[in-house]
Motif scaffolding. Structure first.
Motif, PDB file in Angstrom:
ATOM      1  N   THR A   1       8.668  33.030 -23.702  1.00 47.05           N
ATOM      2  CA  THR A   1       8.355  31.635 -24.004  1.00 47.05           C
ATOM      3  C   THR A   1       8.292  31.457 -25.513  1.00 47.05           C
ATOM      4  OG1 THR A   1       7.161  31.099 -21.960  1.00 47.05           O
ATOM      5  CG2 THR A   1       6.548  29.860 -23.909  1.00 47.05           C
ATOM      6  N   LEU A   2       8.992  30.429 -26.018  1.00 49.67           N
ATOM      7  CA  LEU A   2       8.905  30.108 -27.440  1.00 49.67           C
ATOM      8  C   LEU A   2       7.539  29.503 -27.739  1.00 49.67           C
ATOM      9  CD1 LEU A   2      12.438  28.497 -28.012  1.00 49.67           C
ATOM     10  CD2 LEU A   2      11.680  30.782 -28.693  1.00 49.67           C
ATOM     11  N   LEU A   3       6.950  29.916 -28.853  1.00 49.86           N
ATOM     12  CA  LEU A   3       5.605  29.483 -29.228  1.00 49.86           C
ATOM     13  C   LEU A   3       5.616  28.724 -30.543  1.00 49.86           C
ATOM     14  CD1 LEU A   3       3.275  32.579 -28.703  1.00 49.86           C
ATOM     15  CD2 LEU A   3       3.267  30.482 -27.373  1.00 49.86           C
ATOM     16  N   PRO A   4       4.743  27.717 -30.696  1.00 52.59           N
ATOM     17  CA  PRO A   4       4.538  27.144 -32.033  1.00 52.59           C
ATOM     18  C   PRO A   4       3.726  28.129 -32.873  1.00 52.59           C
ATOM     19  CG  PRO A   4       3.049  26.134 -30.452  1.00 52.59           C
ATOM     20  CD  PRO A   4       3.952  27.037 -29.667  1.00 52.59           C
ATOM     21  N   PRO A   5       3.962  28.185 -34.187  1.00 54.29           N
ATOM     22  CA  PRO A   5       3.223  29.140 -35.036  1.00 54.29           C
ATOM     23  C   PRO A   5       1.710  28.983 -34.943  1.00 54.29           C
ATOM     24  CG  PRO A   5       5.066  28.172 -36.242  1.00 54.29           C
ATOM     25  CD  PRO A   5       4.959  27.429 -34.950  1.00 54.29           C
ATOM     26  N   LEU A   6       1.235  27.750 -34.773  1.00 53.53           N
ATOM     27  CA  LEU A   6      -0.216  27.528 -34.729  1.00 53.53           C
ATOM     28  C   LEU A   6      -0.865  28.317 -33.590  1.00 53.53           C
ATOM     29  CD1 LEU A   6      -2.682  25.970 -35.827  1.00 53.53           C
ATOM     30  CD2 LEU A   6      -2.189  24.214 -34.107  1.00 53.53           C
ATOM     31  N   ALA A   7      -0.169  28.433 -32.463  1.00 54.51           N
ATOM     32  CA  ALA A   7      -0.738  29.161 -31.322  1.00 54.51           C
ATOM     33  C   ALA A   7      -0.959  30.622 -31.668  1.00 54.51           C
ATOM     34  CB  ALA A   7       0.193  29.040 -30.112  1.00 54.51           C
ATOM     35  N   VAL A   8      -0.054  31.203 -32.475  1.00 56.18           N
ATOM     36  CA  VAL A   8      -0.181  32.604 -32.863  1.00 56.18           C
ATOM     37  C   VAL A   8      -1.415  32.794 -33.747  1.00 56.18           C
ATOM     38  CG1 VAL A   8       0.952  34.550 -33.992  1.00 56.18           C
ATOM     39  CG2 VAL A   8       2.321  32.887 -32.714  1.00 56.18           C
ATOM     40  N   VAL A   9      -1.620  31.874 -34.696  1.00 58.91           N
ATOM     41  CA  VAL A   9      -2.752  31.991 -35.620  1.00 58.91           C
ATOM     42  C   VAL A   9      -4.073  31.658 -34.919  1.00 58.91           C
ATOM     43  CG1 VAL A   9      -3.757  31.124 -37.765  1.00 58.91           C
ATOM     44  CG2 VAL A   9      -1.281  31.452 -37.585  1.00 58.91           C
ATOM     45  N   LEU A  10      -4.070  30.640 -34.094  1.00 59.82           N
ATOM     46  CA  LEU A  10      -5.302  30.165 -33.482  1.00 59.82           C
ATOM     47  C   LEU A  10      -5.758  31.042 -32.320  1.00 59.82           C
ATOM     48  CD1 LEU A  10      -7.236  27.825 -33.979  1.00 59.82           C
ATOM     49  CD2 LEU A  10      -5.953  26.482 -32.311  1.00 59.82           C
ATOM     50  N   LEU A  11      -4.797  31.623 -31.590  1.00 57.49           N
ATOM     51  CA  LEU A  11      -5.139  32.370 -30.381  1.00 57.49           C
ATOM     52  C   LEU A  11      -4.842  33.862 -30.488  1.00 57.49           C
ATOM     53  CD1 LEU A  11      -3.730  29.771 -27.841  1.00 57.49           C
ATOM     54  CD2 LEU A  11      -6.115  30.120 -28.438  1.00 57.49           C
ATOM     55  N   GLY A  12      -4.282  34.310 -31.617  1.00 56.67           N
ATOM     56  CA  GLY A  12      -4.062  35.741 -31.832  1.00 56.67           C
ATOM     57  C   GLY A  12      -5.388  36.460 -32.003  1.00 56.67           C
ATOM     58  N   TRP A  13      -5.318  37.789 -32.062  1.00 57.96           N
ATOM     59  CA  TRP A  13      -6.552  38.570 -32.037  1.00 57.96           C
ATOM     60  C   TRP A  13      -7.155  38.793 -33.419  1.00 57.96           C
ATOM     61  CZ3 TRP A  13      -4.532  42.628 -27.986  1.00 57.96           C
ATOM     62  CH2 TRP A  13      -4.529  42.019 -26.728  1.00 57.96           C
ATOM     63  N   ASN A  14      -6.404  39.445 -34.308  1.00 56.84           N
ATOM     64  CA  ASN A  14      -6.946  39.797 -35.629  1.00 56.84           C
ATOM     65  C   ASN A  14      -6.227  38.995 -36.710  1.00 56.84           C
ATOM     66  OD1 ASN A  14      -8.658  41.862 -34.565  1.00 56.84           O
ATOM     67  ND2 ASN A  14      -6.866  43.192 -34.369  1.00 56.84           N
ATOM     68  N   VAL A  15      -6.938  38.080 -37.326  1.00 56.08           N
ATOM     69  CA  VAL A  15      -6.374  37.243 -38.382  1.00 56.08           C
ATOM     70  C   VAL A  15      -7.134  37.538 -39.674  1.00 56.08           C
ATOM     71  CG1 VAL A  15      -5.888  34.902 -39.167  1.00 56.08           C
ATOM     72  CG2 VAL A  15      -5.742  35.458 -36.730  1.00 56.08           C
ATOM     73  N   LEU A  16      -6.398  37.921 -40.708  1.00 56.97           N
ATOM     74  CA  LEU A  16      -7.001  38.257 -41.996  1.00 56.97           C
ATOM     75  C   LEU A  16      -6.431  37.364 -43.082  1.00 56.97           C
ATOM     76  CD1 LEU A  16      -6.802  42.175 -41.815  1.00 56.97           C
ATOM     77  CD2 LEU A  16      -8.787  40.724 -41.313  1.00 56.97           C
ATOM     78  N   VAL A  17      -7.248  37.101 -44.102  1.00 56.81           N
ATOM     79  CA  VAL A  17      -6.798  36.370 -45.285  1.00 56.81           C
ATOM     80  C   VAL A  17      -6.374  37.389 -46.331  1.00 56.81           C
ATOM     81  CG1 VAL A  17      -7.432  34.743 -47.090  1.00 56.81           C
ATOM     82  CG2 VAL A  17      -8.380  34.485 -44.777  1.00 56.81           C
ATOM     83  N   CYS A  18      -5.140  37.275 -46.802  1.00 57.23           N
ATOM     84  CA  CYS A  18      -4.617  38.229 -47.787  1.00 57.23           C
ATOM     85  C   CYS A  18      -4.527  37.563 -49.159  1.00 57.23           C
ATOM     86  CB  CYS A  18      -3.234  38.715 -47.366  1.00 57.23           C
ATOM     87  SG  CYS A  18      -3.246  39.590 -45.802  1.00 57.23           S
ATOM     88  N   ASN A  19      -4.702  38.368 -50.187  1.00 57.60           N
ATOM     89  CA  ASN A  19      -4.581  37.876 -51.551  1.00 57.60           C
ATOM     90  C   ASN A  19      -3.108  37.838 -51.933  1.00 57.60           C
ATOM     91  OD1 ASN A  19      -7.387  37.682 -51.980  1.00 57.60           O
ATOM     92  ND2 ASN A  19      -7.499  39.889 -52.360  1.00 57.60           N
ATOM     93  N   ASP A  20      -2.524  36.674 -51.825  1.00 57.20           N
ATOM     94  CA  ASP A  20      -1.106  36.511 -52.128  1.00 57.20           C
ATOM     95  C   ASP A  20      -0.930  35.119 -52.722  1.00 57.20           C
ATOM     96  OD1 ASP A  20       1.750  35.722 -51.639  1.00 57.20           O
ATOM     97  OD2 ASP A  20       1.841  37.749 -50.820  1.00 57.20           O
TER      98      ASP A  20
END
Length: 640
Positions: free
Chosen positions: A543-562
């Protein structure tokens, strides 16, 4: 165990996961209830394995009637078929080590089948030919059809993926003077009985699924065996273990079993849990180490990690409130989590169908002679909210079947749309079972209302990520050879493909998602049910996913210094999901998104626990629903 004197377990040779699980439980009970008598039975049992497992217990042989069978091996065939026959040459090659273990000599198999049909031409009875998979069945069938002798043969393929109507042909009697030849996988040895078979040709190879926990991938391998008993690999060593591990925790947690479909009817289960807790059997790894042939430690630890990431157990392997609910659902915890989220977010209906369908075979069928027509019919459902989704295509087909069935047209609808009627009825029954379980858990009535079925389908698409994650792939341009000899830099082309964290994957040909139909200038994310290695590494159930679903419902989300790409103006931040999926986002919007993600997780955790729901919490969930629906809709518009 008051009132229970004997436990009888039949067909133990099949070594499915439920049987091996039960054997561990029963053996543990014997230590606490020495008066209990356990009878383990099978008509084709390697008894020594089981007697050792139960402490060299007594063995009872009950003689039965068997028909005399004459066996010929490959070494005997030159004498029967002649030294100048094909088999003599193949036998020499095998002795010299020139044959590949995974290859099936289809020409040799066809020759042996024809020899049996000629040599025993005066006798009656069908020929059953065992082959490892559909590819070899098709090749042998084609070779037999090309011979003049095929006019006297009734060739019948038998494979689990064939429609029921085509499978029934294996049980019909041929006309007088015609010999029936059934070309089958081991389905004809383990699942059905064809009563007119007199002759068997066995290539000695079987195709079997095995799960590699280290790569989160299922492999299909052809292996050689001397007999089915010798080859038998317990299901516990071949499949993912998340569902089994969750049930181990459930029977060791009294509060989980109290409302379970298994519990409440017999206090013996409660006493059994107490025994497990007092002996350390509540630990998943300890329990599985007691199995007759335990799974690998890597597979056990991988399953525990998945359950922890799903939120079903905590870091100490204790069931969470979500885990207690998932344990009551007769489906893999991944799909169980989708159901719980769907119930709370008001888009349960499509997810009920998706989860129910995961319990059975694919309802879409593809007759051998009409495969292309069947594929086009499946693709015809991939419109509107079902675009780019194998799961939502199934939902669309089920809903249309449901409407047709309500007016007595269910069977004609299935015939016209290449669907299996029995599977559709099974899905409908399993949906009702899930509804009852969710209702008993107090989750069936949604707190958030969805405005239309289309919006519900959009949100359900995103919620697939909540359960199937980390089974996510992202698109990229891949360099492929054009197949030219003496390749130069001009012999390559770039095309859109997909990759997971450890390499490229290919969408399975049966999927309605096709790389060729996607815009190579856009970025896509794909969630899938299964990764399988055959000739290539394929992903199925996509199933094709919108990017927001990956960020909002994914497991480990980190903020990187970039600092962000130089082409972007403004203040940007980089969000990294699971260490490899990277998203640049406006810093202010990114911080708000992370706050919403945290609040959404906290609200769902409270709701699952049965806490009183507040208006503020409903607003948080509605915000998530609106965002998921909007971004999903935008993705579909851009992709068309």
């Amino acid at each position: 165990m008051a009132g229970v004197s004997h436990v009888m377990i039949d067909e133990v040779h099949e070594r499915d996961m439920d049987t091996d699980f039960l054997l561990v439980v029963v053996r543990e009970l014997l230590g606490h209830h020495p008066s209990l008598r356990v009878v383990v039975m099978s008509a084709t049992l390697d008894a020594s394995v089981f007697t050792r497992y139960f402490g060299c217990c007594p063995l009872v042989n009950v003689p039965g009637m068997t028909h005399p069978v004459k066996v010929f091996f490959m070494e005997d065939l030159p004498q029967l078929m002649g030294q100048n026959s094909l088999v003599a040459a193949r036998l020499n090659m095998a002795r010299m080590g020139m044959s590949d273990e995974e290859d099936v000599d289809c020409e040799l198999v066809a020759s042996v089948v024809l020899f049996v049909a000629q040599y025993y031409s005066q006798g009656e009875g069908a020929i059953l030919c065992f082959l490892p998979g559909w590819d070899t069945i098709a090749i042998v069938r084609e070779k037999l059809l090309k011979t003049p002798l095929s006019r006297g043969l009734m060739l019948v393929p038998l494979h689990s993926q064939l429609p029921a109507g085509e499978q029934r042909a294996a049980f019909t009697r041929p006309p007088p003077g015609i010999r029936k030849v059934v070309l089958a996988t081991n389905i004809a040895e383990t699942s059905v009985t064809i009563d007119d078979v007199v002759y068997v040709v066995d290539c000695g190879k079987i195709k079997e699924k095995q799960f590699d926990a280290s790569r989160n991938m299922t492999t299909m391998r052809v292996q050689t065996y001397q007999s089915m008993l010798e080859h038998q690999i317990p299901e516990m060593q071949r499949v993912p273990l998340e569902e089994l591990c969750l049930q181990i925790k459930a029977i060791a947690t009294p509060s989980a079993v109290a409302g379970n479909a298994l519990g409440g009817t017999d206090h013996a289960l409660y006493h059994k849990e107490m025994d497990f807790a007092s002996t350390g059997m509540s630990d998943i790894a300890t329990f599985l180490s007691k199995a007759m042939q335990p799974p690998k430690g890597t597979a056990v630890h991988a399953a525990i990690k998945v359950l922890q990431q799903l939120g079903a157990i905590d870091q100490f392997q204790n069931l969470t409130n979500l885990g207690k609910t998932l344990a009551k659902l007769a489906v893999h915890p991944r799909f169980g989590k989708m159901l719980v989220y769907g119930a709370l977010l008001g888009c349960l209906d499509p997810l009920l169908t998706i989860a129910a369908a995961a319990c059975f075979r694919d309802p879409f069928i593809a007759p051998v002679s009409r495969r292309e027509e069947a594929d086009k019919m499946r693709e015809s459902f991939a419109i509107g909210p079902a675009y780019g989704s194998d799961q939502l295509v199934l939902v669309a087909a089920f809903n249309q079947w449901l409407a047709a069935n309500a007016v007595g047209q269910g069977h004609p609808f299935c015939d016209a749309h290449f669907l299996a009627p029995m599977t559709m009825r099974l899905i409908a029954g399993m949906r009702k079972q899930f509804e009852r379980t969710l209702s008993e858990a107090g989750l069936f009535e949604p707190w958030v209302r969805i405005s239309s079925p289309d919006v519900g389908a959009h949100v359900a698409r995103s919620l697939l990520a909540a359960g199937l994650y980390p089974n996510v792939a992202r698109s990229e341009l891949c360099r492929e050879s054009r197949g030219m000899k003496n390749a130069t830099k001009h012999a390559y082309r770039w095309r859109l493909g997909f990759r997971v964290q450890n390499g490229r994957v290919f969408i399975h040909p049966t999927s309605v998602v096709s790389e060729k139909q996607l815009n190579p200038n856009l970025h896509y994310y794909l969630v899938f049910q299964e990764k399988m290695q055959t000739s290539q590494v394929f992903v199925r159930g996509c199933t094709l996913l919108p990017p927001l679903a990956v960020v909002l419902l994914g497991w480990n989300v980190l903020v990187c210094n970039d600092p962000g790409p130089p082409v972007l103006n403004g203040d940007w931040m980089l969000l990294e999901v699971e260490g490899w999926l990277r998203f640049h986002i406006d810093k202010k919007a990114g911080l708000l998104l992370l706050q919403l993600r945290h609040a959404f997780d906290a609200v769902l955790a409270r709701w699952v626990s049965g806490s009183t729901r507040t208006e503020a919490e409903r607003c948080v969930v509605e915000c998530v629903v609106n965002l998921l629906e909007a971004t999903c809709h935008d993705m579909l518009v851009c992709s068309n």
